[in-house]
Design a protein around this motif. Structure first.
Motif, PDB file in Angstrom:
ATOM      1  N   ILE A  40       0.846  -1.197   0.000  1.00  9.48           N
ATOM      2  CA  ILE A  40       0.000   0.000   0.000  1.00  9.48           C
ATOM      3  C   ILE A  40       0.882   1.247   0.000  1.00  9.48           C
ATOM      4  N   GLU A  41       0.592   2.173  -0.878  1.00 12.37           N
ATOM      5  CA  GLU A  41       1.345   3.426  -0.908  1.00 12.37           C
ATOM      6  C   GLU A  41       1.020   4.252   0.330  1.00 12.37           C
ATOM      7  N   SER A  42       2.031   4.919   0.866  1.00 14.56           N
ATOM      8  CA  SER A  42       1.827   5.713   2.075  1.00 14.56           C
ATOM      9  C   SER A  42       1.551   7.183   1.769  1.00 14.56           C
ATOM     10  N   ASP A  43       1.512   7.551   0.484  1.00 12.98           N
ATOM     11  CA  ASP A  43       1.377   8.952   0.129  1.00 12.98           C
ATOM     12  C   ASP A  43       0.308   9.126  -0.938  1.00 12.98           C
ATOM     13  N   ASN A  44      -0.892   8.653  -0.687  1.00 14.40           N
ATOM     14  CA  ASN A  44      -1.986   8.736  -1.650  1.00 14.40           C
ATOM     15  C   ASN A  44      -2.801   9.996  -1.402  1.00 14.40           C
ATOM     16  N   GLU A  45      -2.548  11.041  -2.166  1.00 12.24           N
ATOM     17  CA  GLU A  45      -3.328  12.269  -2.020  1.00 12.24           C
ATOM     18  C   GLU A  45      -4.690  12.092  -2.666  1.00 12.24           C
ATOM     19  N   VAL A  46      -5.722  12.524  -1.969  1.00  9.48           N
ATOM     20  CA  VAL A  46      -7.071  12.528  -2.526  1.00  9.48           C
ATOM     21  C   VAL A  46      -7.180  13.699  -3.489  1.00  9.48           C
ATOM     22  N   ILE A  47      -7.503  13.418  -4.739  1.00  6.13           N
ATOM     23  CA  ILE A  47      -7.515  14.454  -5.772  1.00  6.13           C
ATOM     24  C   ILE A  47      -8.948  14.774  -6.198  1.00  6.13           C
ATOM     25  N   ALA A  48      -9.078  15.863  -6.956  1.00  9.25           N
ATOM     26  CA  ALA A  48     -10.355  16.284  -7.538  1.00  9.25           C
ATOM     27  C   ALA A  48     -11.447  16.438  -6.479  1.00  9.25           C
ATOM     28  N   THR A  49     -11.086  17.060  -5.342  1.00 11.04           N
ATOM     29  CA  THR A  49     -12.108  17.371  -4.346  1.00 11.04           C
ATOM     30  C   THR A  49     -13.141  18.316  -4.941  1.00 11.04           C
ATOM     31  N   PHE A  50     -12.656  19.284  -5.730  1.00  7.78           N
ATOM     32  CA  PHE A  50     -13.518  20.181  -6.503  1.00  7.78           C
ATOM     33  C   PHE A  50     -12.975  20.250  -7.923  1.00  7.78           C
ATOM     34  N   LYS A  51     -13.792  20.752  -8.844  1.00 11.35           N
ATOM     35  CA  LYS A  51     -13.376  20.810 -10.238  1.00 11.35           C
ATOM     36  C   LYS A  51     -12.532  22.030 -10.560  1.00 11.35           C
ATOM     37  N   SER A  52     -12.453  22.989  -9.625  1.00 14.17           N
ATOM     38  CA  SER A  52     -11.793  24.255  -9.915  1.00 14.17           C
ATOM     39  C   SER A  52     -11.207  24.828  -8.632  1.00 14.17           C
ATOM     40  N   THR A  53     -10.354  25.835  -8.788  1.00 10.43           N
ATOM     41  CA  THR A  53      -9.830  26.556  -7.625  1.00 10.43           C
ATOM     42  C   THR A  53     -10.893  27.419  -6.969  1.00 10.43           C
ATOM     43  N   ARG A  54     -12.068  27.546  -7.598  1.00 11.48           N
ATOM     44  CA  ARG A  54     -13.211  28.259  -7.021  1.00 11.48           C
ATOM     45  C   ARG A  54     -14.339  27.267  -6.766  1.00 11.48           C
ATOM     46  N   LEU A  55     -15.026  27.467  -5.633  1.00 11.43           N
ATOM     47  CA  LEU A  55     -16.264  26.720  -5.424  1.00 11.43           C
ATOM     48  C   LEU A  55     -17.321  27.252  -6.380  1.00 11.43           C
ATOM     49  N   LEU A  56     -17.605  28.515  -6.320  1.00 15.81           N
ATOM     50  CA  LEU A  56     -18.367  29.238  -7.342  1.00 15.81           C
ATOM     51  C   LEU A  56     -17.747  30.621  -7.493  1.00 15.81           C
ATOM     52  N   ILE A  57     -17.955  31.474  -6.476  1.00 12.46           N
ATOM     53  CA  ILE A  57     -17.287  32.773  -6.493  1.00 12.46           C
ATOM     54  C   ILE A  57     -16.142  32.812  -5.485  1.00 12.46           C
ATOM     55  N   GLY A  58     -16.176  31.937  -4.481  1.00 11.67           N
ATOM     56  CA  GLY A  58     -15.139  31.877  -3.466  1.00 11.67           C
ATOM     57  C   GLY A  58     -14.121  30.786  -3.757  1.00 11.67           C
ATOM     58  N   GLN A  59     -12.988  30.852  -3.056  1.00 14.33           N
ATOM     59  CA  GLN A  59     -11.901  29.909  -3.262  1.00 14.33           C
ATOM     60  C   GLN A  59     -12.234  28.518  -2.712  1.00 14.33           C
ATOM     61  N   SER A  60     -11.664  27.498  -3.340  1.00 16.85           N
ATOM     62  CA  SER A  60     -11.708  26.136  -2.826  1.00 16.85           C
ATOM     63  C   SER A  60     -10.291  25.709  -2.443  1.00 16.85           C
ATOM     64  N   THR A  61     -10.149  24.528  -1.874  1.00 17.09           N
ATOM     65  CA  THR A  61      -8.822  24.046  -1.501  1.00 17.09           C
ATOM     66  C   THR A  61      -8.018  23.562  -2.703  1.00 17.09           C
ATOM     67  N   GLU A  62      -8.652  23.443  -3.867  1.00 13.70           N
ATOM     68  CA  GLU A  62      -7.899  23.084  -5.063  1.00 13.70           C
ATOM     69  C   GLU A  62      -6.910  24.201  -5.393  1.00 13.70           C
ATOM     70  N   ARG A  63      -5.724  23.845  -5.873  1.00 14.67           N
ATOM     71  CA  ARG A  63      -4.735  24.852  -6.246  1.00 14.67           C
ATOM     72  C   ARG A  63      -4.257  24.568  -7.664  1.00 14.67           C
ATOM     73  N   VAL A  64      -3.686  25.593  -8.277  1.00 11.53           N
ATOM     74  CA  VAL A  64      -3.104  25.449  -9.602  1.00 11.53           C
ATOM     75  C   VAL A  64      -1.811  24.651  -9.467  1.00 11.53           C
ATOM     76  N   LYS A  65      -1.660  23.629 -10.273  1.00 15.57           N
ATOM     77  CA  LYS A  65      -0.466  22.793 -10.197  1.00 15.57           C
ATOM     78  C   LYS A  65       0.762  23.562 -10.683  1.00 15.57           C
ATOM     79  N   GLN A  66       1.916  23.050 -10.330  1.00 14.47           N
ATOM     80  CA  GLN A  66       3.171  23.721 -10.665  1.00 14.47           C
ATOM     81  C   GLN A  66       3.304  23.898 -12.173  1.00 14.47           C
ATOM     82  N   ARG A  67       3.723  25.125 -12.560  1.00 13.83           N
ATOM     83  CA  ARG A  67       3.956  25.497 -13.956  1.00 13.83           C
ATOM     84  C   ARG A  67       2.689  25.439 -14.803  1.00 13.83           C
TER      85      ARG A  67
END
Length: 304
Positions: A40-67
């Motif tokens: 079992i991998e010890s570093d499995n990040e849960v991805i795609a919690t939201f589809k965007s860096t915004r929930l609608l008008i406010g920020q979500s925990t999603e971030r823009v990936k590097q570069r």
């Protein structure tokens, strides 16, 4: 590497034992369970919690990936009241343009411009501090920090109380805490602190604290239903009869684009405004229709 060697040795030993003498089914089950634990991998990040860096008008925990660079255009139209202005679509109440860049895989920088109400420029940073994980070392939620400096550039009226540059500044600080409960449901809560150097009247507080709550429910692979609500604590209320911000809508994902359609009582799209009380009651039909278009660009070097 140590885990791989351990797995290899365990397999070799088990095969030799199996060749020498029979084993019962329970022992086989225990062996394979142990193999599963080791792999079992010890570093499995849960991805795609939201589809965007915004929930609608406010920020979500999603971030823009590097570069990667996100270019977003948002519009909010007038109040949806009557056919005379085509249910608000004849009037563009606000336009918001933003660029967000992934400096690293956990630091996002952004700049934005809103035309109403104060011709505001925003400079922002989002830091992904903790990430939800599963696997051998699970962590139950994601935690990000979002900070923004808003600069109002509209011309001051002659009767303005403070014409210094400092009076144009607003500071926004948010903790974004989210959890993806399953592939369909994700929820977020965001304590929000806004400080305004200059308020509309002397009776309004400079510091305002609110709690944002929101989430999304996935109804298909590319479409989700979203909602968010900003509740201003009564101690920090602006006392002008305004109501808290509510937005409901949906995300539509199409390849490198994300479309967001929403209904909200917010007239502004920068956080120094919509994170505090608005001048409309969502449940009294003081509702604006808005949408956002997001385009992703990648500057990563692809290996040939």
């Amino acid at each position: 590497m140590k885990k791989r060697l351990a797995v290899l040795l365990l397999i070799v030993c088990s095969l030799s034992v199996y060749a020498q003498e029979p084993t019962n089914n329970q022992e086989d089950d225990d062996l394979f369970a142990e193999l599963d634990d080791l792999t079992i991998e010890s570093d499995n990040e849960v991805i795609a919690t939201f589809k965007s860096t915004r929930l609608l008008i406010g920020q979500s925990t999603e971030r823009v990936k590097q570069r990667q660079l996100h270019f977003r255009i948002s519009h909010v139209f007038g109040k949806i009241k009557g056919i005379d202005n085509f249910f608000g679509l004849d009037q563009i109440n606000n336009m918001h343009i933003s660029l967000e860049y992934g400096l690293t895989d956990f630091i996002q920088l952004g700049i934005a411009r809103s035309n109403k109400p104060d011709k505001t420029y925003s400079n922002s940073i989002k830091i992904s501090a903790l990430r939800q994980r599963d696997g051998a070392s699970p962590f139950p939620f994601a935690l990000s920090y979002f900070g923004s400096l808003d600069i109002k550039t509209r011309e001051y009226f002659p009767e303005a109380r403070n014409k210094n540059f400092s009076g144009r500044l607003e500071y926004v600080n948010q903790l974004l805490i989210s959890r993806k409960f399953n592939k369909d449901l994700s929820l977020q809560v965001s304590p929000t602190f806004v400080y305004r150097n200059l308020t509309e009247t002397e009776n309004d507080p400079n510091a305002i604290f609110s709690i944002a709550m929101g989430g999304r429910y996935l109804i298909s692979r590319s479409i989700s239903l979203n909602a968010e609500y900003y509740y201003t604590l009564p101690t920090f209320d602006t006392h002008d009869g305004s109501k808290n911000t509510l937005a409901v809508g949906m995300d539509i994902e199409t390849g490198g684009h994300v479309f967001q359609l929403y209904f909200t009582n917010a007239f502004a799209l920068h956080p120094g405004k919509f994170a505090i009380n608005q001048s409309g009651d969502f449940f009294n039909r003081d509702i604006n229709f808005g949408f956002s278009i997001l385009r992703e660009f990648s500057f990563s070097k692809k290996s040939k």
